[in-house]
Design a protein around this motif. Structure first.
Motif, mmCIF file in Angstrom:
data_model
loop_
_atom_site.group_PDB
_atom_site.id
_atom_site.type_symbol
_atom_site.label_atom_id
_atom_site.label_comp_id
_atom_site.label_asym_id
_atom_site.label_seq_id
_atom_site.Cartn_x
_atom_site.Cartn_y
_atom_site.Cartn_z
ATOM 1 N N LYS A 191 -30.722 -40.792 -70.423
ATOM 2 C CA LYS A 191 -32.400 -41.100 -70.312
ATOM 3 C C LYS A 191 -32.976 -40.123 -69.508
ATOM 4 N N ASN A 203 -28.053 -39.665 -66.811
ATOM 5 C CA ASN A 203 -27.742 -38.115 -66.721
ATOM 6 C C ASN A 203 -26.711 -37.890 -67.965
ATOM 7 N N LEU A 205 -25.437 -35.461 -68.745
ATOM 8 C CA LEU A 205 -24.148 -34.490 -68.387
ATOM 9 C C LEU A 205 -22.949 -35.319 -67.824
ATOM 10 N N TYR A 206 -23.338 -36.613 -67.176
ATOM 11 C CA TYR A 206 -22.272 -37.369 -67.031
ATOM 12 C C TYR A 206 -21.536 -38.073 -68.132
ATOM 13 N N ALA A 209 -19.129 -35.781 -69.333
ATOM 14 C CA ALA A 209 -17.780 -35.184 -68.461
ATOM 15 C C ALA A 209 -16.823 -35.619 -68.982
ATOM 16 N N LEU A 212 -15.092 -33.483 -71.653
ATOM 17 C CA LEU A 212 -14.659 -32.119 -71.240
ATOM 18 C C LEU A 212 -13.554 -32.347 -70.272
ATOM 19 N N THR A 213 -13.156 -33.404 -69.598
ATOM 20 C CA THR A 213 -11.928 -33.705 -68.756
ATOM 21 C C THR A 213 -10.843 -34.017 -69.761
ATOM 22 N N THR A 241 -28.301 -28.446 -72.231
ATOM 23 C CA THR A 241 -28.773 -29.501 -71.607
ATOM 24 C C THR A 241 -30.230 -29.697 -72.042
ATOM 25 N N VAL A 248 -33.395 -35.018 -64.739
ATOM 26 C CA VAL A 248 -32.345 -35.405 -65.336
ATOM 27 C C VAL A 248 -32.263 -35.304 -66.823
ATOM 28 N N PRO A 249 -31.135 -34.447 -67.087
ATOM 29 C CA PRO A 249 -31.094 -34.270 -68.818
ATOM 30 C C PRO A 249 -30.929 -35.579 -69.332
#
Lengths: 369, 369
Positions: A191, A203, A205-206, A209, A212-213, A241, A248-249
């Motif tokens: 959001k 976010n 990106l969070y 993550a 990606l990890t 993004t 906040v993306p």
């Protein structure tokens, strides 16, 4: 800048002594430089294709066929014993990339992938215009599979299903089959919010993550096909993004490039991505290029591979061996370039690779006589 | 499309009964719509500034001063008791964003941030042109601080250091001080490679993942200043992979937006980012906007805040209270917009906020008489 084509007459009897190897190498490098000096980023191959077509037209022995910016040259009066194939396009050059020759290497955009292969093809064609060999130069290999020019080029001409050498970079190995390739977009919806109050948003990106990890820790799957080991890999390549520096993306898209082994299901890999991306992520299949069959047992190619003691290995890249084998052409990869140099910002090709590949192709030519 | 300015004459004696509140609200909404209908994305404020300048020029009582696309209107014959300030620009609209009025809200790009504030300013100016109030409309607040038009606008005119109300969205609260803001680029260098053989490269996204994971788990620092709690936050906003769909990204840049409390050091936050990004990442400070002083004890503002029972809270956003307090103007944020609506793709402003803010400003006007 394009140079004028060289005007030397083809040699009537090839010889493999070291002095002649030196002169072969110089002619191969000259041809490689001729290709490198004509930029041909995907979709921008027209100028190179035009110049190549003019150059091929000088040889009466060939019937020249064109589709878009792809060219096929086939002997007018004989069936080809084998075909050689290569794509004319390259990825975009890096900013500082220039062509130079240094310490036994030729540097420049597309040297290994795969203008060195084109140079070998052109050298065989111009040196042995009477040999029973057909040549396929095609466009848009480095872009999306839907634009790839090989299949429409071959479908627009009636070509016998002869064994085909694809001169993608293999470092002088016979690389059989090829991994299939597809792209996924993984979309995470968070959001959007003002970056001063990030707790009012989520976010994206969070949310991305953990995937990606996971991928950073994932080992390649090793799949054995006809004694050759292919590696299945999932690589995040582009992350977008869609936002401003002070927001906040609210949405993040990760493009994944996925490779799968001949005979393996791509769907299992999609399921793996869906599982690791989590139920809230959207996973979109954008394109799919099939894997290629393993053809090292072809009756024309197998004796040559054995007699020359060529190393046989799996092709850990997508090449048009996939489309060729699907269309009925028994195809293998065998080229002068260095695979690790493909798409590198300071890409180079070893000169010895040019000579090795050229001389081995001449042996195949002789073996058919 | 810009509407023509309304032609009604200002009311000579304001009244706060409910019928007049309705008519006040309609005029406020009309002015808000006038601003929203003139798009004014950062750097593209010229048309709005031109139209506003023409509109202000109708009032003989004001001296109008312009710098780039910013305007100051000050009474010709009296010292201003206070100033009102607002930026003309907005972030870019989202694709489907349109202006509409629905369920007590006005929707549209920039409604809360901060064309509702501009509407209140314009309504006070046109309704009370003889009041001792100065008006500051300035450009490029939403972009980089180096382009912000407030400071050069004020430096180009001799304005008394009167208390200043900045009409950024505060939901009718007095929001004091403001967090400082800066941007960092965190650059991770991996090694580019072909996506079919990712082990030949080093995926820069994998190098960036631990920082994203750390930030996703980081709680805001809570810093108390003059009894107000400010939150220090670090937000990744833009991630750039600089690469192609079929290549392992060799470089990744994350833009971080960081907010710090009045009186706090921004350098500690940079050190935190450096520590968590690891020694191989490069951390680049791109810009820095200072925090703003807490001015709720100003002798003009304090009695009004107390008499009206206004809620006092910390401003958890960067506003030009920072630049104003640095230049000697005692400034607070007090505006009709809803802070959580700033930069939202379906941004709206509550109508009741418009009316509340307008009526409270009139009380301040009266208190000075």
């Amino acid at each position: 800048m394009a140079k004028s084509p060289p005007t030397e007459k083809p040699h009537s009897t090839p010889c493999f002594g070291s002095l002649l190897s030196v002169s072969n190498l110089e002619r191969l490098v000259e041809k490689l430089e001729w290709f490198v000096d004509q930029p041909s980023v995907t979709r921008e191959e027209k100028a190179l294709a035009d110049n190549l077509q003019s150059r091929l037209a000088k040889w009466d022995q060939f019937k020249i066929h064109r589709w878009r910016d792809g060219l096929v040259a086939v002997p007018k009066d004989k069936q080809p014993a084998f075909l050689m194939a290569g794509h004319l396009d390259t990825v975009p050059p890096s900013s500082a990339q220039t062509r130079k020759r240094e310490n036994g290497r030729v540097y420049g955009c597309g040297t290994s992938d795969m203008k060195a292969g084109l140079a070998v093809m052109l050298e065989v064609l111009e040196n042995f215009p009477d040999a029973p060999v057909g040549y396929i130069f095609y466009d848009r290999e480095e872009g999306p599979i839907v634009e790839n020019g090989l299949k429409p080029l071959l479908e627009s001409i009636d070509l016998p299903k002869a064994p085909t050498i694809v001169l993608e970079p293999t470092n002088g190995e016979i690389q059989v089959g090829c991994v299939g390739s597809f792209h996924l977009d993984v979309v995470f919806q968070g959001k959007r919010a003002h970056a001063a109050r990030p707790w009012q948003g989520e976010n994206a990106l969070y949310l991305a993550a953990p995937l990606l990890t996971y991928l950073s820790q994932r080992e390649p799957d090793e799949i054995v096909v006809h004694g050759q080991t292919f590696r299945q890999v999932i690589t995040p390549t582009i992350l977008t993004t869609h936002t401003l520096a002070n927001a906040v993306p609210g949405e993040v898209t990760i493009n994944l490039n996925v490779r799968f082994a001949p005979g393996s299901s791509h769907e299992e890999l999609i399921e793996e991505v869906k599982r690791e991306a989590g139920p809230k992520a959207e996973v979109i299949l954008k394109d799919l290029a099939p894997s290629g069959a393993v053809c090292s047992d072809d009756p024309t190619l197998a004796p040559w591979i054995e007699a020359e003691g060529l190393v046989v290995a799996p092709k850990q890249a997508w090449t048009d061996v996939a489309q060729l084998t699907a269309m009925g052409f028994p195809a293998v990869n065998f080229g002068p370039g260095e695979p690790a140099q493909a798409h590198q910002p300071d890409e180079w090709c070893p000169e010895e690779g040019l000579l090795f590949c050229y001389e081995k192709v001449l042996k195949l030519l002789k073996s058919g006589k």
